[in-house]
Every structure is written in C-alpha cells, then in structure tokens.
Design an enzyme around this catalytic site. Structure first.
Site, PDB file in Angstrom:
ATOM      1  N   GLU A 195       0.883  -1.172   0.000  1.00  0.00           N
ATOM      2  CA  GLU A 195       0.000   0.000   0.000  1.00  0.00           C
ATOM      3  C   GLU A 195       0.916   1.215   0.000  1.00  0.00           C
ATOM      4  OE1 GLU A 195      -3.207   0.024  -0.238  1.00  0.00           O
ATOM      5  OE2 GLU A 195      -3.679  -2.078   0.151  1.00  0.00           O
ATOM      6  N   CYS A 205      -2.303   9.382   2.394  1.00  0.00           N
ATOM      7  CA  CYS A 205      -2.042   8.723   1.101  1.00  0.00           C
ATOM      8  C   CYS A 205      -3.152   9.006   0.112  1.00  0.00           C
ATOM      9  CB  CYS A 205      -1.852   7.217   1.296  1.00  0.00           C
ATOM     10  SG  CYS A 205      -3.227   6.435   2.135  1.00  0.00           S
TER      11      CYS A 205
END
Ligand code: NAD
Length: 497
Positions: free
Chosen positions: A240, A274
C-alpha cells in the site's frame, strides 16, 4: 541476509515541540527472528480456533481500545502532531474495520463447494481458505493506528499471527496496540500479535525473516525495495504505497460541497494522507466560482497544536523541504498561488496553499507532495479531466463531483477507489477493498478481498466413485472412452464457428 547497522535505541518525539516522548530498544535481526519464531508457535493455536472464537478475541481487544481511548488518542496526538479529534477518528475507523473483519471472516473464508462440470461428475470439489501462518506488517506514521490495522485486524481474523514493525516515528502507538491485544486476551499464547521496533533495518529483517507474507504500507520507494528483497525468499507482498489523488469537479457539481470536501481532503492531517487530495481538475464553466468557494473555506483553516487547530505540524521535519520544493517548482512553471505561497512554509507548520495554472510537468503535479497544498487546473471537458487525472503513475484514490454523471466519470479513472460527491468515503466503508494500481501498490486491504489476501486457497477434489472403463486419469481408460470424448469435445467446444 547480512545484519544492517543501526542505532541500539530510538526516541520518539513530539513534532510540534521536538520534545522527546519515549525511548525504545531497537530490535536486532536476531530479535526479529525470535519474534517470528514465537509468532509461528502461536499460529498453531490461533489458526486452529474457530472464526467465532477469534471474533470474540478481536472484539475484546476493541473493547479495551475503547476503554483506553484517551491514552491511545493522546499518544497518537503526541507522536504525529495531529489534532486529538483526528486521532479519535482513526480509532473509530479502526474499530469499524476490526468489527467487520471479525464478523465477515467466516462468510468469506469458510469452505465453499464448487461445481465439478460434467467431465468430472464422479467428483465433489471444495475450496478451503487456510491461514498463511505469520504475517509481517510494516506501517507508516501518518495514520499509525488506522492504516496498519487494515492489515493487522484482517490478518488476525483470517487466522494468522502478526509481527508488526511500526514506523520509527510512531513506535509508541504500535506497541500500545499489541500490548492491548495481549492484555485483553490473557489466555492466548504469547505472539499472536507482537511488535518489533526499529528503523528500516528492522523492517528489512522482518521481510527476510521467513514470514509467510509482508503487508507493507509506506512510500513507493520503500515498497519497491521490499518487493525486491522479498523476491529472494518468494515471500508474497501486499504493498500500500503513495498517491497523487485527483478530484474532478464537473459543470453540474454542487460547488459548495465540492469546495468543502476538497479543502478537507487536501489539508487535513497536514495533507499527509495517502488518499489526500493533491490535484483538482475543474470544468471551465464553474472554475471561477469553485476557486472562490475553495479559498473562502481554506481562509479559516489554520494549523496549530491547541484547541481549534484544523491540523497539526508536519510530522517529519524533512517533509517541509519537499513541500517548499514543490511550491517553488509550481511557481517556476507558470503557476500562481491564489492562497498562501512560499511563506506558508513556516516550520513546523505549513498553511494551506492553493496553486493554479501549474504546468502538468511540475513536481507539484507529478510527485506526491504530502503537504497541505493543492493544484487546481481548469479543463475544457471531462475527457480532458479524465485524461490528466490518469496521467499520473500513481493510482490510489480519487473523487468526482457531479450531480448526474459521478459514477460514469468514476468508471473511467485508473485508480483503486473513487468517492463520488465526497472525498475518501471509500476508506470508511469496511466492505470496500482498498488499494492502488501502478506506483500506488499491489493487492488490497479491507473487504472480502482484504481477508482473502491473508489466506491461501486449498482446492480439494474428492472422487466419489469410479466409472469402470471411463477413467480419464488412469491407464485403464479405453479406446472407446477416448473416441466418445472426441465426439463430446466436438459437440461442446467445437460448434461456435
Ligand atoms: P516509508 O516508506 O519511509 O516507511 C514505511 C515503513 O517502512 C516504516 O516503518 C519504515 O521503518 C519501513 N522501512 C523503511 N525502509 C525499509 C526497508 N528497506 N525494509 C523494510 N521496511 C523498511 O514511508 P512513511 O514515510 O512512513 O509513510 C508515508 C508514505 O506512506 C507516503 O508515501 C504515503 O502515501 C504512504 N501511505 C500509503 C497508504 C496506503 O494505504 N496506500 C497509507 C498511508 C501511507
């Protein structure tokens, strides 16, 4: 793997003041191997428990986290600098995900009968999902609870034990999570969920230490290094990584709602998210009004530490230089700051910055900024907006604001997730898989896919009876059977021309 030199201790600090918070022993390669061995022994017990029993242990853990929420949120606030309210939001989302994983693991991972097909009609077939064993989780500092928990809770619910290496900036939060799990479940063996502490070298020791999967959240650069290192042992990886999320504002958007959401998505957590909004593509017909609304909202957004601060300091001092460099590059590439500018970078804080007319080749548009800045580009059509949004090598989250065409536009984006008429909505819905494409990573956390990531399919075919003379996988098969099969093949597979 050769040992990598690193300091013997690490000290976490308050990013707003620089004050030391606590000092931890850095775990050596040998200590990491010992933690993996303990986790492997515990996996034999934990992996054999029923889904119901594992769910009970996870729910007990959540209850204790709720009881300790003040301590936990204070620590998240101290280590990251984010407002306490944001720390509580992290806790809330983590609890929702843990509850979902605990509740749904049995449905997703229970054995499933499958059809055998006419050719194998004398067989029964079942797919069983088994735990992988020990999962190594490596986390970032920006959401030190919510983000790694997307791997930890799902891996545990799927029957794996976990060795977690928290970010060196948020070691305290990581250790509190593991300690709370053990305290809530004293009858479990040691090592169902444990942490190892340290810098990148400790993470590298976990990658090379013989775990059954690595679930990494962090920068793309580190993700690539981990994938390369994991290739040595064919250890599977879930990555990720970073993002450069775009928002498309269509001509029929609710502009006030879009401005409000973009302001929050771009600046909350100091932009260190993010799936933070970094780029906006707005239709020319509404661009002026959207920008006016956006700057109005952001004028009252202020970083700080006390009550009323919208967001905190930059967690890493080094990130200030990146943000400054991106603003400089945007201005050097024809961009204009319509809110803030270079003066907005005043360590350890960065005030909101809105940049317009920035060349698409600028680092402010191409690289992850991870600060409370945003570029807004005017486009003549949704086709242009989609094309520019998809130009990035990243492909994590995204958002579309349109009253009528939200889903149609969303489908055209090369990303892992899209929120329509909101930002980041998908991250709070546990049933939705979360992850990216391209430079944003590989694999999915959350949802059914997030449970399947931490299991392996075991296919079992059982021959219920044999058909004399018609066995396919035996030298007893006859010429007659083979000729009959040729006829069947022509009839079943050979008639489409
Ligand atoms: P980072 O890559 O610097 O560090 C992440 C973790 O990896 C840390 O625990 C670090 O100690 C460890 N590490 C460093 N080198 C290593 C190595 N060689 N082997 C093993 N482990 C190693 O990232 P960061 O600065 O902590 O986090 C910010 C980044 O994380 C941003 O790019 C952000 O977009 C990304 N992020 C992504 C998601 C997502 O879900 N996609 C969520 C949060 C943050």
């Amino acid at each position: 793997m050769s040992a990598i030199a690193q300091p013997e201790t690490l000290t976490s600090t308050d990013p707003a003041t620089g004050a030391a918070l606590a000092t931890y022993r850095v775990d050596s390669e040998a200590a990491v191997r010992a933690a993996i061995a303990t986790a492997r022994a515990a996996a034999a017990t934990w992996g054999e428990l029923s889904f119901d029993v594992r769910s009970k242990h996870l729910r007990r853990w959540s209850s204790l986290l709720v009881a300790k929420s003040d301590e936990l949120c204070d620590l998240i606030h101290a280590e990251t600098g984010k407002p306490r309210a944001d720390a509580f939001l992290e806790l809330l989302l983590a609890l929702e995900h843990t509850a979902w994983a605990a509740k749904n693991a049995a449905r997703v991972l229970r054995p499933k009968k499958v059809r055998t097909g006419a050719l194998m009609a004398n067989f029964s077939a079942v797919v069983e999902q088994r735990p992988l064993g020990v999962v190594g989780v490596i986390g970032p500092w920006n959401y030190p609870l919510y983000t790694p928990n997307g791997s930890i809770a799902y891996a545990l619910a799927a029957g794996n034990t976990v060795v977690f290496k928290p970010s060196e900036y948020t070691t305290g939060v990581g250790n509190l999570l593991a300690a709370t799990f053990a305290e809530a479940n004293p009858e479990l063996p040691e090592g169902v969920f444990a942490t190892v502490n340290g810098y990148g070298a400790t993470g590298a020791a976990l990658v090379g230490g013989g775990v059954d999967k690595i679930a990494f959240t962090g920068s793309t650069r580190t993700g690539k290094r981990i994938m390369a290192a994991a290739a040595d042992t064919l250890t599977p990886v879930l990555l990720e990584c970073g993002g450069k999320d775009a928002v498309i504002v269509a001509a029929d958007a609710d502009l006030a709602a879009a401005a409000d959401a973009v302001a929050f998505g771009a600046t909350s957590n100091s932009g260190q998210t993010c799936i933070g909004v970094e780029r906006v593509y707005v239709h020319r017909s509404v661009a002026e009004q959207f920008l006016a609304e956006l700057t109005t909202v952001l004028q009252s957004v202020r970083p700080g530490t006390g009550q009323g601060a919208s967001y905190g300091p930059m967690t890493l001092p080094s990130q200030l230089a990146v943000v400054r460099r991106h603003i400089e590059d945007a201005l050097a590439h024809g961009g204009k700051a319509v809110l803030g500018g270079l003066d907005s970078v005043r360590a350890p804080y960065v005030d909101p910055v809105v940049l317009v007319d920035v060349d698409e080749s600028s680092t402010a548009v191409c690289e992850e900024t991870f600060g409370p800045t945003i570029t807004v580009s005017t486009v003549d059509s949704i086709d242009d907006a989609v094309r520019l949004a998809n130009t990035s090598g990243y492909g994590l989250g995204s958002a579309v604001f349109s009253r009528r065409y939200g889903r149609t536009i969303a489908r055209r984006l090369r990303v892992g997730a899209t929120s329509v008429n909101s930002v980041a909505g998908f991250a709070a819905i546990p049933a939705l898989p979360f992850g990216g494409v391209g430079d944003s990573g590989i694999g999915r956390i959350h949802g059914d896919a997030g449970l399947l990531e931490f299991s392996r399919a075991h296919s079992i075919a059982v021959q219920r009876f044999s058909i004399p003379g018609a066995e396919l996988l035996s030298y007893r098969r006859t010429e007659r059977t083979l000729r009959l099969l040729e006829t069947i093949v022509r009839l079943v597979h050979g008639r489409a021309r």
